[in-house]
Scaffold this motif. Structure first.
Motif, PDB file in Angstrom:
ATOM      1  N   LYS A 112      24.249   6.893   4.604  1.00  0.00           N
ATOM      2  CA  LYS A 112      24.782   6.141   3.466  1.00  0.00           C
ATOM      3  C   LYS A 112      23.810   6.046   2.306  1.00  0.00           C
ATOM      4  O   LYS A 112      24.162   5.557   1.233  1.00  0.00           O
ATOM      5  CB  LYS A 112      25.222   4.755   3.931  1.00  0.00           C
ATOM      6  CG  LYS A 112      26.333   4.902   4.974  1.00  0.00           C
ATOM      7  CD  LYS A 112      27.017   3.609   5.316  1.00  0.00           C
ATOM      8  CE  LYS A 112      28.177   3.898   6.279  1.00  0.00           C
ATOM      9  NZ  LYS A 112      28.904   2.692   6.656  1.00  0.00           N
ATOM     10  N   GLY A 113      22.582   6.493   2.503  1.00  0.00           N
ATOM     11  CA  GLY A 113      21.664   6.693   1.379  1.00  0.00           C
ATOM     12  C   GLY A 113      20.802   5.520   0.996  1.00  0.00           C
ATOM     13  O   GLY A 113      19.988   5.629   0.075  1.00  0.00           O
ATOM     14  N   ILE A 114      20.908   4.386   1.674  1.00  0.00           N
ATOM     15  CA  ILE A 114      20.174   3.196   1.243  1.00  0.00           C
ATOM     16  C   ILE A 114      18.682   3.344   1.499  1.00  0.00           C
ATOM     17  O   ILE A 114      17.854   3.041   0.627  1.00  0.00           O
ATOM     18  CB  ILE A 114      20.723   1.941   1.941  1.00  0.00           C
ATOM     19  CG1 ILE A 114      22.204   1.739   1.578  1.00  0.00           C
ATOM     20  CG2 ILE A 114      19.907   0.718   1.549  1.00  0.00           C
ATOM     21  CD1 ILE A 114      22.469   1.606   0.095  1.00  0.00           C
ATOM     22  N   ALA A 115      18.298   3.811   2.676  1.00  0.00           N
ATOM     23  CA  ALA A 115      16.874   3.969   2.975  1.00  0.00           C
ATOM     24  C   ALA A 115      16.245   5.035   2.086  1.00  0.00           C
ATOM     25  O   ALA A 115      15.125   4.867   1.576  1.00  0.00           O
ATOM     26  CB  ALA A 115      16.679   4.333   4.449  1.00  0.00           C
ATOM     27  N   ALA A 116      16.959   6.151   1.885  1.00  0.00           N
ATOM     28  CA  ALA A 116      16.441   7.207   1.017  1.00  0.00           C
ATOM     29  C   ALA A 116      16.293   6.697  -0.416  1.00  0.00           C
ATOM     30  O   ALA A 116      15.291   6.985  -1.093  1.00  0.00           O
ATOM     31  CB  ALA A 116      17.364   8.431   1.060  1.00  0.00           C
ATOM     32  N   ALA A 180      26.603   4.500  -3.442  1.00  0.00           N
ATOM     33  CA  ALA A 180      26.664   3.535  -2.334  1.00  0.00           C
ATOM     34  C   ALA A 180      28.080   3.013  -2.135  1.00  0.00           C
ATOM     35  O   ALA A 180      28.524   2.816  -0.995  1.00  0.00           O
ATOM     36  CB  ALA A 180      25.696   2.383  -2.588  1.00  0.00           C
ATOM     37  N   LEU A 181      28.797   2.777  -3.228  1.00  0.00           N
ATOM     38  CA  LEU A 181      30.192   2.355  -3.098  1.00  0.00           C
ATOM     39  C   LEU A 181      31.006   3.422  -2.359  1.00  0.00           C
ATOM     40  O   LEU A 181      31.872   3.092  -1.530  1.00  0.00           O
ATOM     41  CB  LEU A 181      30.797   2.109  -4.478  1.00  0.00           C
ATOM     42  CG  LEU A 181      30.356   0.839  -5.206  1.00  0.00           C
ATOM     43  CD1 LEU A 181      30.939   0.818  -6.619  1.00  0.00           C
ATOM     44  CD2 LEU A 181      30.780  -0.410  -4.444  1.00  0.00           C
ATOM     45  N   TYR A 182      30.719   4.682  -2.656  1.00  0.00           N
ATOM     46  CA  TYR A 182      31.450   5.768  -1.991  1.00  0.00           C
ATOM     47  C   TYR A 182      31.080   5.853  -0.513  1.00  0.00           C
ATOM     48  O   TYR A 182      31.961   5.931   0.357  1.00  0.00           O
ATOM     49  CB  TYR A 182      31.164   7.091  -2.688  1.00  0.00           C
ATOM     50  CG  TYR A 182      31.808   8.271  -1.993  1.00  0.00           C
ATOM     51  CD1 TYR A 182      33.163   8.547  -2.164  1.00  0.00           C
ATOM     52  CD2 TYR A 182      31.068   9.096  -1.153  1.00  0.00           C
ATOM     53  CE1 TYR A 182      33.763   9.608  -1.508  1.00  0.00           C
ATOM     54  CE2 TYR A 182      31.652  10.160  -0.490  1.00  0.00           C
ATOM     55  CZ  TYR A 182      33.003  10.416  -0.677  1.00  0.00           C
ATOM     56  OH  TYR A 182      33.582  11.460  -0.012  1.00  0.00           O
ATOM     57  N   THR A 183      29.786   5.832  -0.212  1.00  0.00           N
ATOM     58  CA  THR A 183      29.376   6.003   1.181  1.00  0.00           C
ATOM     59  C   THR A 183      29.716   4.792   2.040  1.00  0.00           C
ATOM     60  O   THR A 183      29.819   4.907   3.261  1.00  0.00           O
ATOM     61  CB  THR A 183      27.864   6.292   1.280  1.00  0.00           C
ATOM     62  OG1 THR A 183      27.121   5.210   0.690  1.00  0.00           O
ATOM     63  CG2 THR A 183      27.510   7.592   0.582  1.00  0.00           C
ATOM     64  N   HIS A 184      29.911   3.636   1.398  1.00  0.00           N
ATOM     65  CA  HIS A 184      30.288   2.429   2.139  1.00  0.00           C
ATOM     66  C   HIS A 184      31.785   2.138   2.037  1.00  0.00           C
ATOM     67  O   HIS A 184      32.220   1.020   2.353  1.00  0.00           O
ATOM     68  CB  HIS A 184      29.506   1.218   1.615  1.00  0.00           C
ATOM     69  CG  HIS A 184      28.070   1.207   2.006  1.00  0.00           C
ATOM     70  ND1 HIS A 184      27.109   1.922   1.316  1.00  0.00           N
ATOM     71  CD2 HIS A 184      27.419   0.573   3.018  1.00  0.00           C
ATOM     72  CE1 HIS A 184      25.930   1.712   1.886  1.00  0.00           C
ATOM     73  NE2 HIS A 184      26.084   0.910   2.912  1.00  0.00           N
TER      74      HIS A 184
END
Length: 227
Positions: A112-116, A180-184
């Motif tokens: 989901k890209g948050i850590a990256a 983030a909206l897309y991945t979540h």
């Protein structure tokens, strides 16, 4: 020779860093660590390759390791690209986050890209990132839902950056928020569904309460008529 010289000059200017950022970002550390532990993390928990699912499935130590590796794979190319300017560093960081979310090794699926993204902004904007982290912790404490905390932090970060005049980094943070909206999106759907069910439950409870109240009133009236 002219075309070759032009290509070499372009590489020297550093515009190949976004490509390298994407390649590094696409390394699925969650999957690799899961396989080292003897399982496919995609078949467990939420099915996500990110640190949260690894922590829930394999424990805190492996979850923390995935978190650090996912952050580092975006932080490293972003940091090196800073030598070529802030715009290129932003592009490189974004490419790394996109690589994580749409890894070609996983059929253009991923985390989901948050850590990256945290690794990227640890290089580009560490103080605003700390403010976003405070927002993350607060939202997590209130909601107990990691997706809510992640979206809160990713919404707060561009607001902080743009309010301080950091236009390039702020625009990059805005792009991360949209991503983030897309991945979540599945989390958002689940939260909406849970909210609708809660509202329906409250409405049914109110209706039952009204019915019980009416029945009690009718019963009291009936008792009064017999006295």
């Amino acid at each position: 020779m002219t075309a070759l010289a032009s290509l070499l000059a372009e590489l020297t200017d550093g515009w190949w860093w976004p490509l390298l950022g994407f390649v590094l970002g696409s390394i699925p550390f969650g999957l690799l660590i899961g396989r080292a532990a003897g399982l496919d993390i995609r078949q467990h928990g939420s099915g996500n390759i990110g640190a949260s699912n690894v922590r829930r499935t394999l424990g805190n130590a492996r979850g923390l390791l995935v978190l650090l590796l996912d952050a580092a794979k975006a932080a490293a190319p972003t940091w090196i690209a800073l030598d070529h300017g802030i715009d290129l560093a932003c592009a490189t960081g974004l490419a790394a986050v996109l690589g994580h979310c749409f890894s070609p090794w996983l059929g253009f699926r991923g985390g989901k890209g948050i850590a990256a993204a945290a690794g990227m902004f640890a290089v580009l904007a560490p103080v605003p990132l700390l403010i976003a982290l405070v927002g993350f912790i607060g939202a997590l404490a209130l909601s107990r839902v990691a997706a809510v905390a992640s979206l809160t932090a990713s919404a707060l970060l561009p607001m902080v950056l743009l309010s301080t005049g950091e236009r390039s980094i702020g625009m990059a943070a805005s792009a991360i928020f949209v991503l983030a909206l897309y991945t979540h999106r599945s989390n958002v759907r689940a939260l909406r569904q849970a909210q609708r069910q809660k509202q329906r439950g409250a409405e049914r409870g109110a209706e039952r309460g009204a019915e019980r109240g009416a029945a009690r009133a009718a019963h009291d009236d009936a008792r009064g008529d017999t006295r």
